[in-house]
Design an enzyme around this catalytic site. Structure first.
Site, PDB file in Angstrom:
ATOM      1  N   ASP A 158      -3.140  -2.163  -4.990  1.00 25.20           N
ATOM      2  CA  ASP A 158      -3.651  -0.957  -4.327  1.00 25.20           C
ATOM      3  C   ASP A 158      -4.250  -0.029  -5.384  1.00 25.20           C
ATOM      4  OD1 ASP A 158      -4.146   1.362  -2.912  1.00 25.20           O
ATOM      5  OD2 ASP A 158      -2.120   1.559  -2.112  1.00 25.20           O
ATOM      6  N   PHE A 171       0.831  -1.202   0.000  1.00 29.60           N
ATOM      7  CA  PHE A 171       0.000   0.000   0.000  1.00 29.60           C
ATOM      8  C   PHE A 171       0.860   1.244   0.000  1.00 29.60           C
ATOM      9  CE2 PHE A 171      -2.503  -3.386   1.851  1.00 29.60           C
ATOM     10  CZ  PHE A 171      -3.670  -3.292   1.116  1.00 29.60           C
ATOM     11  N   CYS A 172       0.257   2.329  -0.458  1.00 30.27           N
ATOM     12  CA  CYS A 172       0.896   3.640  -0.517  1.00 30.27           C
ATOM     13  C   CYS A 172       1.568   3.928   0.827  1.00 30.27           C
ATOM     14  CB  CYS A 172      -0.160   4.687  -0.832  1.00 30.27           C
ATOM     15  SG  CYS A 172       0.495   6.346  -1.022  1.00 30.27           S
ATOM     16  N   PRO A 173       2.806   4.378   0.805  1.00 31.75           N
ATOM     17  CA  PRO A 173       3.601   4.873  -0.315  1.00 31.75           C
ATOM     18  C   PRO A 173       4.590   3.855  -0.889  1.00 31.75           C
ATOM     19  CG  PRO A 173       4.670   5.567   1.687  1.00 31.75           C
ATOM     20  CD  PRO A 173       3.440   4.758   2.092  1.00 31.75           C
TER      21      PRO A 173
END
Length: 82
Positions: free
Chosen positions: A43, A16-18
């Site tokens: 994601d 997931f981000c980042p």
């Protein structure tokens, strides 16, 4: 479907981000101009994040597609801009 062949691969599925963007930045930095990286991600925010990445660093988004919750991107290095 694109007939461009990827010279580098990045599997960011489950991240997931980042993290996916950070991993992409590291791989792009080490690529030669006109090399292409294929990225697989799960994601949904990578769609937005990778477009912004390409626009900000002058890279080319060659392909962006989704199938069964897996996002596939082909990004061509067009610039050495960091």
């Amino acid at each position: 479907m694109s007939d461009i062949t990827a010279t580098h691969h990045l599997d960011a599925q489950g991240l997931f981000c980042p993290e996916p963007v950070m991993m992409l930045h590291n791989i792009i930095r080490d690529m030669a101009l006109n090399d292409v990286v294929e990225i697989l991600a799960t994601d949904p925010s990578t769609q937005r994040d990778f477009l912004k990445f390409c626009n900000f660093l002058n890279q080319e988004m060659v392909l962006m597609e989704e199938q069964d919750g897996v996002y596939r991107f082909l990004i061509k290095k067009q610039s050495d801009g960091e």
